[in-house]
Design a protein around this motif. Structure first.
Motif, short mmCIF file in Angstrom:
data_model
loop_
_atom_site.label_atom_id
_atom_site.label_comp_id
_atom_site.label_asym_id
_atom_site.label_seq_id
_atom_site.Cartn_x
_atom_site.Cartn_y
_atom_site.Cartn_z
N ASP A 21 34.56 22.27 49.45
CA ASP A 21 34.57 21.69 48.09
C ASP A 21 35.52 22.43 47.16
O ASP A 21 35.96 21.90 46.14
N LEU A 22 35.77 23.70 47.49
CA LEU A 22 36.59 24.54 46.62
C LEU A 22 38.09 24.41 46.91
O LEU A 22 38.93 24.84 46.12
N GLN A 23 38.42 23.78 48.06
CA GLN A 23 39.83 23.71 48.50
C GLN A 23 40.76 23.20 47.40
O GLN A 23 40.53 22.12 46.83
N GLY A 24 41.77 24.00 47.11
CA GLY A 24 42.83 23.57 46.21
C GLY A 24 42.49 23.56 44.73
O GLY A 24 43.35 23.28 43.90
N LEU A 25 41.24 23.85 44.37
CA LEU A 25 40.91 23.84 42.94
C LEU A 25 41.64 24.98 42.23
O LEU A 25 41.69 26.10 42.74
N LYS A 26 42.17 24.67 41.07
CA LYS A 26 42.93 25.66 40.31
C LYS A 26 41.95 26.47 39.45
O LYS A 26 41.45 25.98 38.43
N ILE A 27 41.68 27.69 39.91
CA ILE A 27 40.64 28.51 39.27
C ILE A 27 41.27 29.69 38.54
O ILE A 27 42.05 30.45 39.12
N ARG A 28 40.90 29.86 37.28
CA ARG A 28 41.34 31.04 36.54
C ARG A 28 40.47 32.23 36.94
O ARG A 28 39.25 32.13 36.98
N VAL A 29 41.13 33.35 37.25
CA VAL A 29 40.43 34.62 37.48
C VAL A 29 41.02 35.68 36.55
O VAL A 29 42.09 35.48 35.97
N VAL A 30 40.29 36.80 36.43
CA VAL A 30 40.78 37.92 35.61
C VAL A 30 41.93 38.57 36.38
O VAL A 30 42.01 38.49 37.61
N GLY A 31 42.80 39.28 35.66
CA GLY A 31 43.97 39.88 36.30
C GLY A 31 43.69 41.14 37.11
O GLY A 31 44.42 42.12 36.99
N ALA A 32 42.66 41.12 37.93
CA ALA A 32 42.40 42.22 38.85
C ALA A 32 42.65 41.66 40.26
O ALA A 32 42.08 40.62 40.61
N PRO A 33 43.51 42.31 41.04
CA PRO A 33 44.01 41.71 42.29
C PRO A 33 42.94 41.24 43.27
O PRO A 33 43.14 40.24 43.96
N ILE A 34 41.80 41.92 43.35
CA ILE A 34 40.78 41.51 44.33
C ILE A 34 40.31 40.07 44.10
O ILE A 34 39.95 39.37 45.04
N PHE A 35 40.36 39.61 42.86
CA PHE A 35 39.89 38.24 42.59
C PHE A 35 40.85 37.20 43.15
O PHE A 35 40.43 36.15 43.62
N ILE A 36 42.15 37.51 43.09
CA ILE A 36 43.13 36.60 43.70
C ILE A 36 42.87 36.56 45.20
O ILE A 36 42.81 35.48 45.82
N ASP A 37 42.68 37.74 45.81
CA ASP A 37 42.42 37.80 47.26
C ASP A 37 41.18 36.98 47.63
O ASP A 37 41.18 36.21 48.59
N THR A 38 40.12 37.15 46.84
CA THR A 38 38.85 36.48 47.14
C THR A 38 39.01 34.96 47.08
O THR A 38 38.62 34.24 48.00
N PHE A 39 39.60 34.46 45.99
CA PHE A 39 39.68 33.00 45.84
C PHE A 39 40.71 32.38 46.78
O PHE A 39 40.55 31.23 47.19
N ARG A 40 41.75 33.16 47.16
CA ARG A 40 42.67 32.63 48.18
C ARG A 40 41.93 32.50 49.50
O ARG A 40 42.05 31.49 50.19
#
Ligand code: X2X
Length: 347
Positions: free
Chosen positions: A159-178
Motif C-alpha cells: 500500500d505504501l509503494q510509490g507514495l511521496k512521504i515527507r521525512v525529517v532530514g535525518a538520513p536513516i528516515f530516507i533509508d527506512t522509507f526507501r
C-alpha cells in the motif's frame, strides 16, 4: 592569605553573578502542542525557582534556527540557543548515538522506552551530549510516530509503494522509507504544512497527540492514518554548556528541578489517552484538564480513516527494514545497542 582572597572573590562572584536579561530556548513546534506547553512550563518553573533571576523566552516554531531544524543542536552547543527542548531526530545528524531512537520497531512499548531512558543507555547518551557541549537535564517526548497520507489506507508495504512521504532530514528516515518502497523526501517542519496543502507531498509521519491533532493535519488532506508505532521520538531538555557554566550551583540545581518537573508534565501531555491511563491520571492529579481523552476516536470523528496494525501486519514492515536496522546499529555503536537491549529486558 591567597586562599582567603580567592574565597572572597568567589563569594563576590556569586553575589553579583551576571544574568542575561533573556535566555533563549529553541523549540521546533507551536505553543499549542504538548512539546510547546512543556517548554513554556519549563520557562515558568525556572523563573519561579530561581526567584526571577533566570528569564527564559521560548522561541516557538523554529524561530531561532530559521528553517533548518537539523541545525538546532549546533545552535545549542555554540550558545546561540541557551536552552533547547530538542527532538532526538533533529539532533541525530550531529549525535549519531541518538539514532537509537530512530531504529524502526526497536521500542515495542513505553515501558521499554522508559527503561532505556532511565537505564545505562540513557545515561551513556547524556554523557555523550556533555562531551559535545550540551548539558542534558531531562527526557521529554514527542511520541510514537504514525503515518498519514492523502491517498489510501496503508495496511501493507504494498500500500505504501510509490507514495511521496515527507521525512525529517535525518538520513536513516530516507533509508527506512526507501526500504519500505515509498518515495521519501526530506523537508523541515516549517515547510510541511504548505507542501501538504499544495499536494507536493502525499504523506508524512508524526505523533498523533504531539503533532497530528494540534496541527489538524486532516484539514490539509491527510485523511488516512496508520497506527504502527514504528519509531519513538523522545525530546531532550538541555542547556548549552556555555550558558550552564555561568550559573552558580544553586541556580543550576533550581533549573535541573524545573526541567524534571516540566518534563514529567510534558510527557504526560504527549501520552494522554495513548497509554494505559497513567498519563491522564497524573495530569488529573495536577488539576490539568485534558480535552481529548481518546485521540483515535477524536480523529475518527473528524473523518480520518484510522488503520491500526496488528503485530502480524507490523511484522511485514519490520522484515523489509531489517537491513536498515543492521546497518544503522553499526553506525550507532555496539556498546550502546547492548546497553539498550539490557535496559529493555529489565522493563
Ligand atoms: O519535523 C517533525 O516532523 C517534528 C516536528 O516531529 C520534529 O521536529 C521531529
Amino acid at each position: 592569605m591567597k586562599r582567603i582572597l580567592t574565597g572572597i572573590l568567589v563569594l563576590l562572584g556569586l553575589a553579583f553573578a551576571q544574568f542575561k536579561s533573556e535566555y533563549k530556548l529553541s523549540v521546533v513546534v507551536a505553543p499549542n502542542t504538548a512539546w510547546g506547553m512543556g517548554a513554556q512550563k519549563f520557562a515558568d518553573l525556572v523563573k519561579e525557582k530561581t526567584g526571577g533571576r533566570v528569564n527564559i523566552k521560548v522561541y516557538f516554531s523554529g524561530q531561532l534556527f530559521a528553517g533548518q531544524q537539523t541545525n538546532e543542536f549546533q545552535l545549542l552547543r555554540t550558545g546561540v540557543a541557551d536552552f533547547a527542548i530538542g527532538s532526538t531526530i533533529n539532533w541525530s545528524p550531529q549525535v549519531k548515538e541518538l539514532n537509537l531512537f530512530n531504529l524502526p520497531f526497536f521500542f515495542p512499548s513505553y515501558k521499554e522506552l522508559d527503561a532505556v531512558e532511565e537505564g545505562q543507555a540513557g545515561k551513556a547518551i547524556f554523557q555523550r551530549l556533555r562531551q559535545l557541549g550540551a548539558e542534558p537535564l531531562a527526557w521529554g517526548e514527542n511520541g510514537y510516530r504514525q503515518l498519514t497520507n492523502s491517498k489510501r489506507p496503508v495496511r501493507t508495504p504494498e500500500d505504501l509503494q510509490g507514495l511521496k512521504i515527507r521525512v525529517v532530514g535525518a538520513p536513516i528516515f530516507i533509508d527506512t522509507f526507501r526500504a519500505l518502497g515509498a518515495n521519501p523526501t526530506s523537508m523541515s517542519w516549517a515547510e510541511v504544512l504548505t507542501a501538504l496543502q499544495q499536494g507536493v507531498i502525499e504523506g508524512q509521519e508524526n505523533p498523533i497527540v504531539g503533532v497530528i491533532i494540534p496541527y489538524k493535519l486532516w484539514e490539509l488532506g491527510q485523511r488516512y492514518l496508520t497506527v504502527w508505532n514504528y519509531v519513538i521520538d523522545p525530546l531532550i531538555f538541555a542547556a548549552s554548556a556555555q550558558t550552564w557554566r555561568t550559573f552558580p550551583s544553586d541556580v543550576q540545581k533550581a533549573i535541573q528541578e524545573a526541567a524534571l518537573e516540566a518534563a514529567r508534565y510534558q510527557k504526560a501531555l504527549a501520552r494522554a489517552g495513548m497509554d494505559d491511563g497513567t498519563a491522564l491520571r497524573y495530569l488529573s492529579s495536577l488539576g490539568v484538564k485534558v480535552e481529548i481523552t481518546d485521540p483515535l476516536a477524536y480523529l475518527r470523528s473528524q473523518g480520518v480513516q484510522v488503520t491500526v496494525l496488528t503485530p502480524l501486519e507490523i511484522g511485514r514492515f519490520r522484515e523489509r527494514v531489517s537491513g536498515v536496522v543492521q546497518r544503522w546499529m553499526g553506525e550507532i555503536g555496539g556498546t550502546l545497542i547492548v546497553q539498550a537491549e539490557a535496559d529493555k529486558k529489565r522493563a
